[in-house]
Design a protein around this motif. Structure first.
Motif, PDB file in Angstrom:
ATOM      1  N   LYS A   9       0.706  -1.179  -0.045  1.00 57.22           N
ATOM      2  CA  LYS A   9       0.158  -0.005  -0.032  1.00 57.22           C
ATOM      3  C   LYS A   9       0.865   1.228   0.032  1.00 57.22           C
ATOM      4  N   ALA A  10       0.455   2.246  -0.785  1.00 58.68           N
ATOM      5  CA  ALA A  10       1.180   3.547  -0.625  1.00 58.68           C
ATOM      6  C   ALA A  10       0.671   4.411   0.641  1.00 58.68           C
ATOM      7  N   ARG A  11       1.476   4.932   1.063  1.00 54.88           N
ATOM      8  CA  ARG A  11       1.287   5.928   2.202  1.00 54.88           C
ATOM      9  C   ARG A  11       0.146   6.755   2.107  1.00 54.88           C
ATOM     10  N   GLU A  12      -0.373   7.247   0.976  1.00 57.09           N
ATOM     11  CA  GLU A  12      -1.775   7.961   0.972  1.00 57.09           C
ATOM     12  C   GLU A  12      -2.575   7.260   1.249  1.00 57.09           C
ATOM     13  N   LEU A  13      -2.854   5.987   1.206  1.00 53.77           N
ATOM     14  CA  LEU A  13      -4.021   5.262   1.458  1.00 53.77           C
ATOM     15  C   LEU A  13      -4.421   5.256   2.739  1.00 53.77           C
ATOM     16  N   GLY A  14      -3.312   5.692   3.728  1.00 48.77           N
ATOM     17  CA  GLY A  14      -3.715   5.610   5.047  1.00 48.77           C
ATOM     18  C   GLY A  14      -4.011   4.067   5.622  1.00 48.77           C
ATOM     19  N   ARG A  15      -5.292   4.031   6.499  1.00 50.59           N
ATOM     20  CA  ARG A  15      -5.597   2.849   7.080  1.00 50.59           C
ATOM     21  C   ARG A  15      -6.578   2.144   6.052  1.00 50.59           C
ATOM     22  N   LYS A  16      -6.823   2.605   4.951  1.00 46.90           N
ATOM     23  CA  LYS A  16      -7.850   1.933   4.354  1.00 46.90           C
ATOM     24  C   LYS A  16      -7.247   0.540   3.758  1.00 46.90           C
ATOM     25  N   SER A  17      -8.337  -0.312   4.022  1.00 48.10           N
ATOM     26  CA  SER A  17      -7.743  -1.736   3.909  1.00 48.10           C
ATOM     27  C   SER A  17      -7.799  -2.111   2.155  1.00 48.10           C
ATOM     28  N   VAL A  18      -6.952  -3.268   1.857  1.00 47.20           N
ATOM     29  CA  VAL A  18      -6.866  -3.621   0.659  1.00 47.20           C
ATOM     30  C   VAL A  18      -7.314  -5.289   0.823  1.00 47.20           C
ATOM     31  N   VAL A  19      -8.135  -5.822   0.121  1.00 47.15           N
ATOM     32  CA  VAL A  19      -8.610  -7.133   0.345  1.00 47.15           C
ATOM     33  C   VAL A  19      -8.571  -8.142  -0.800  1.00 47.15           C
ATOM     34  N   VAL A  20      -8.731  -9.318  -0.757  1.00 43.44           N
ATOM     35  CA  VAL A  20      -8.951 -10.068  -2.049  1.00 43.44           C
ATOM     36  C   VAL A  20     -10.224  -9.861  -3.013  1.00 43.44           C
ATOM     37  N   GLY A  21     -10.053  -9.763  -4.079  1.00 44.59           N
ATOM     38  CA  GLY A  21     -11.108  -9.197  -4.919  1.00 44.59           C
ATOM     39  C   GLY A  21     -11.083  -7.719  -5.260  1.00 44.59           C
ATOM     40  N   THR A  62      -6.088 -25.568   7.166  1.00 49.51           N
ATOM     41  CA  THR A  62      -5.055 -25.849   6.331  1.00 49.51           C
ATOM     42  C   THR A  62      -5.075 -24.880   5.391  1.00 49.51           C
ATOM     43  N   THR A  63      -5.883 -23.965   5.092  1.00 48.43           N
ATOM     44  CA  THR A  63      -5.924 -22.737   4.446  1.00 48.43           C
ATOM     45  C   THR A  63      -5.981 -21.516   5.204  1.00 48.43           C
ATOM     46  N   THR A  64      -4.743 -20.791   5.119  1.00 43.29           N
ATOM     47  CA  THR A  64      -4.789 -19.573   6.281  1.00 43.29           C
ATOM     48  C   THR A  64      -5.000 -18.360   5.798  1.00 43.29           C
ATOM     49  N   SER A  65      -4.955 -18.027   4.392  1.00 43.06           N
ATOM     50  CA  SER A  65      -5.461 -16.770   3.912  1.00 43.06           C
ATOM     51  C   SER A  65      -6.470 -16.967   2.796  1.00 43.06           C
ATOM     52  N   ALA A  66      -7.062 -16.062   2.264  1.00 40.96           N
ATOM     53  CA  ALA A  66      -7.953 -15.882   1.359  1.00 40.96           C
ATOM     54  C   ALA A  66      -7.065 -15.761  -0.055  1.00 40.96           C
ATOM     55  N   ARG A  67      -7.685 -16.515  -0.963  1.00 38.55           N
ATOM     56  CA  ARG A  67      -6.881 -16.595  -2.363  1.00 38.55           C
ATOM     57  C   ARG A  67      -8.015 -16.686  -3.561  1.00 38.55           C
ATOM     58  N   ALA A  68      -8.090 -15.622  -4.372  1.00 34.38           N
ATOM     59  CA  ALA A  68      -8.625 -15.762  -5.762  1.00 34.38           C
ATOM     60  C   ALA A  68      -8.013 -16.831  -6.796  1.00 34.38           C
ATOM     61  N   TRP A 119     -14.082 -16.907 -11.400  1.00 35.69           N
ATOM     62  CA  TRP A 119     -13.128 -17.127 -10.221  1.00 35.69           C
ATOM     63  C   TRP A 119     -13.720 -17.729  -8.955  1.00 35.69           C
ATOM     64  N   VAL A 120     -12.783 -18.399  -8.254  1.00 36.61           N
ATOM     65  CA  VAL A 120     -13.355 -18.880  -7.033  1.00 36.61           C
ATOM     66  C   VAL A 120     -12.512 -18.445  -5.743  1.00 36.61           C
ATOM     67  N   ILE A 121     -12.961 -17.894  -4.844  1.00 40.84           N
ATOM     68  CA  ILE A 121     -12.129 -17.272  -3.810  1.00 40.84           C
ATOM     69  C   ILE A 121     -12.171 -18.267  -2.584  1.00 40.84           C
ATOM     70  N   ASP A 122     -11.168 -19.042  -2.456  1.00 40.52           N
ATOM     71  CA  ASP A 122     -10.977 -19.905  -1.171  1.00 40.52           C
ATOM     72  C   ASP A 122     -10.591 -18.973   0.160  1.00 40.52           C
ATOM     73  N   THR A 123     -11.416 -19.341   1.064  1.00 35.73           N
ATOM     74  CA  THR A 123     -11.184 -18.589   2.456  1.00 35.73           C
ATOM     75  C   THR A 123     -10.842 -19.686   3.579  1.00 35.73           C
ATOM     76  N   PRO A 124     -10.117 -19.279   4.566  1.00 36.90           N
ATOM     77  CA  PRO A 124      -9.849 -20.119   5.686  1.00 36.90           C
ATOM     78  C   PRO A 124     -11.191 -20.430   6.474  1.00 36.90           C
ATOM     79  N   GLY A 125     -11.164 -22.174   7.074  1.00 35.05           N
ATOM     80  CA  GLY A 125     -12.229 -22.493   7.494  1.00 35.05           C
ATOM     81  C   GLY A 125     -12.748 -21.697   8.735  1.00 35.05           C
TER      82      GLY A 125
END
Length: 346
Positions: A61-73, A244-250, A269-275
């Motif tokens: 993330k660039a500094r100007e995004l601040g606390r704005k989150s970036v997530v899968v998708g 076994t899945t520790t993070s979401a992935r597209a 697309w499928v996005i697999d997420t942790p249990g």
């Protein structure tokens, strides 16, 4: 202390440099109009992996995004080194407007919501019919989250070789849910995977489910061999699965590797997420759940202000009594609304 003569000139005076710099501060940020659009496929400890055209680019993330989150998708704007070469790092300078957001809280008492994925249009709720036993309360909560996010729910029942699906399907018969029933043998010979893939074609689908229900096994049957993820086994003593899945992935479905980042063409697309072991709904506004019941929604016009749709003055009782909707549909709505107030384990 340095002393100067009676008539010092400018060469005798030492000028201290301005350590803060001479550039004036400004609130105007660069627009990065030349940034390239990427699609976030996974996020891991501050490093964000994006698909950019036909290559994978790692960014932060660039500094100007601040606390704005970036997530899968997320669709993001990227600048910097976009070659995708080893040890290179790009910058995400903008997160584009999200079409949908699937959220949850860690627990019902947690006031902080967490965004799971963005820009999906379908939620696949994966539930085993046995080993571990199905958990209808958890399914109800996932349905509430799907309706709140504007996602179309899809119920996928696994391990039908261990138990029949009839009882569980009857529980959700009034919801009008799309569903697919699978077992391991059908996944191995491809029949079940084909049925599921038909429901996913051309869409971005999030897979959620309790640990050990066979979610990742199902995802692995759908995607190319080189994109498969590690799977685990259910503990024979506790009846719980291991994460076994520790993070979401597209992951693109076969034939979709060269499509646009939006996933709006080809296989999807499928996005697999942790249990998950719980699905907190503290962030859900109950008034939005009614939108998933178009046969009941018009009947709320005469409801009192801030009606919970489960109180003596609720107009939905008269709406159903007049024959505008089936009583079972009102029961289903109230069951979902109650799921928000009741803990999953109760």
């Amino acid at each position: 202390m340095r002393r100067y003569g009676k008539n010092p000139d400018e060469d005798d005076v030492r000028v201290r440099p301005n350590r803060k710099g001479n550039r004036p501060r400004t609130n105007i940020r660069p627009k990065h109009e030349d940034a390239s659009e990427g699609f976030v496929v996974t996020v891991d400890r501050g490093r964000i992996t994006c698909l950019l055209d036909d290559r994978i680019v790692v960014a932060m993330k660039a500094r100007e995004l601040g606390r704005k989150s970036v997530v899968v998708g997320d669709r993001v704007a990227l600048v910097g080194d976009l070659s995708g070469d080893k040890d290179t790092l790009a910058r995400i300078v903008r997160v584009e407007k999200r079409a949908s957001v699937l959220r949850r809280t860690a627990d019902d008492d947690d006031p902080y919501e967490r965004v799971i994925v963005a820009n999906a249009d379908q939620l696949a709720i994966v539930t085993a019919l046995a080993d571990p036993e199905p958990r209808p309360r958890l399914i109800d909560r996932c349905l509430v989250a799907a309706y709140d996010a504007g996602l179309e729910p899809l119920l996928i029942l696994t391990k039908s070789d261990l138990a029949g699906p009839e009882k569980l399907l009857e529980t959700y018969s009034t919801f009008g849910l799309s569903h697919v029933v699978t077992n391991r043998d059908e996944l191995e010979n491809g029949d079940a995977a084909k049925q599921v893939r038909e429901r996913l074609e051309g869409r971005v689908t999030v897979f959620v489910g309790h640990s050990g229900v066979g979610k990742t096994t199902l995802v692995n049957s759908l995607v190319a061999k080189g994109r498969r993820r590690a799977t685990g086994r259910v503990n024979a003593v506790t009846g719980r699965g291991r994460h076994t899945t520790t993070s979401a992935r597209a992951i693109p479905l076969p034939g979709d590797e060269d499509t646009s980042p939006a996933g709006d063409a080809g296989g999807g697309w499928v996005i697999d997420t942790p249990g998950i072991r719980s699905f907190g709904l503290n962030h859900i506004d109950p008034s939005r759940v009614i939108h998933a019941f178009p046969d009941l929604e018009p009947g709320t016009e005469d409801c009192p202000r801030a009606c919970s749709h489960d109180e003596p003055d609720c107009a939905l009782d008269d709406w159903v009594a007049a024959g505008h909707a089936e009583p079972a549909r009102l029961y289903s709505l109230r069951r979902l609304l109650a799921a928000r107030e009741r803990r999953e384990g109760d």
